[in-house]
Enzyme design. Structure first.
Site, PDB file in Angstrom:
ATOM      1  CB  ALA A  84      -0.906   0.005   1.228  1.00 17.89           C
ATOM      2  CG  LEU A  88       4.934   1.965  -9.149  1.00 22.16           C
ATOM      3  CD1 LEU A  88       6.046   1.504  -8.213  1.00 22.16           C
ATOM      4  CD2 LEU A  88       4.353   0.764  -9.913  1.00 22.16           C
ATOM      5  CG  HIS A 176      -0.620   9.720   2.492  1.00 26.20           C
ATOM      6  ND1 HIS A 176       0.724   9.503   2.706  1.00 26.20           N
ATOM      7  CD2 HIS A 176      -0.697  10.868   1.785  1.00 26.20           C
ATOM      8  CE1 HIS A 176       1.417  10.491   2.168  1.00 26.20           C
ATOM      9  NE2 HIS A 176       0.580  11.339   1.595  1.00 26.20           N
ATOM     10  CE  LYS A 178       3.379   6.885   1.581  1.00 25.46           C
ATOM     11  NZ  LYS A 178       2.763   7.817   2.538  1.00 25.46           N
ATOM     12  CG  ASP A 183       6.113 -15.086   1.751  1.00 28.04           C
ATOM     13  OD1 ASP A 183       5.115 -15.065   0.993  1.00 28.04           O
ATOM     14  OD2 ASP A 183       7.193 -15.584   1.409  1.00 28.04           O
TER      15      ASP A 183
END
Length: 252
Positions: A84, A88, A176, A178, A183
């Site tokens: 998240a 990108l 917003h 991050k 895994d």
């Protein structure tokens, strides 16, 4: 996924009213913990808490280390890659990350590795070359294993959405978070997936290794926000799926 948890349950803390401060809980006799640590135990009454060994925590110290650890985690992931971010980027370094995901998908069994990426719709759609176009090749090649969700703030709608230009529309509201999860390993950071954050823009990066409970929580949180977000299609259109309804026609 835990059967008792639902997307609404995970999102509830974001909209719940404030609660009165909880009483401080003192550690039981014989408890081995840093002096004063019990003063923070009230946090567990308000939000999920997880027990983690100090040996599972690694502090990353530079943008370059953050980037290299991300790539290595992508290459070794076997069951899930969940990310998240605000957006990108579209440069060479960001393309290398996408390539790492593609190589790992190609290497693993068809049903083993699942990829979920959550970005902001307005920031991720800025310009002709953008976050969406960067991820389209993955969607086209692995439509059943890659999910790209684009959160669109409900505050940007109607006439305001039509009139607000790019960049300005991002001031109305953004996704917003991050979270970079591979895994059972999680990187918590303030860094976006952009070349400046991989080279010379210092941020915080905490790698939590082998923490399955925490990884499950953040994976479910990203999925919950993704469920109320627009879904990117291989032809660069988007659609929204409402709970318990048939998938509606795609829209631009």
């Amino acid at each position: 996924m835990h059967p008792s948890r639902t997307p609404l349950f995970l999102l509830a803390p974001l909209v719940a009213p404030s609660v009165p401060p909880a009483k401080t809980r003192h550690p039981p006799l014989g408890c081995v913990c840093p002096r004063g640590a019990h003063r923070f135990q009230w946090v567990g009454n308000l939000v999920p808490e997880f027990g983690i060994s100090g040996s599972s925590v690694r502090i990353l110290t530079s943008p370059a280390e953050f980037y290299q650890v991300m790539k290595s985690q992508m290459k070794t992931a076997k069951k899930r890659i969940t990310m998240a971010s605000l957006y990108l980027g579209t440069g060479v370094l960001e393309q290398e990350l996408v390539d790492c995901i593609e190589e790992t998908l190609h290497r693993t069994d068809r049903t083993d590795l699942q990829v979920s990426i959550l970005l902001d719709y307005t920031r991720g759609s800025r310009g002709k070359k953008n976050s969406r176009t960067m991820l389209l090749p993955l969607l086209r090649k692995y439509p059943d294993r890659v999910r790209v969700s684009l959160f669109h703030t409900p505050n940007l709608r109607g006439l305001l959405r039509l009139l607000a230009p790019e960049r300005f529309n991002e001031t109305i509201g953004l996704q917003h978070m991050k979270i970079y999860l591979f895994d059972d390993n999680v990187i918590l950071s303030g860094a976006n997936l952009s070349d400046s954050y991989f080279t010379n823009r210092q941020d915080r990066y905490i790698l939590l290794q082998g923490c399955s409970e925490m990884a499950d929580f953040f994976d479910e949180l990203v999925a919950a926000v993704g469920d109320v977000s627009l879904q990117l299609e291989p032809d660069d259109t988007v659609y929204v799926t409402k709970p318990n309804t048939v998938k509606p026609p795609r829209t631009e």
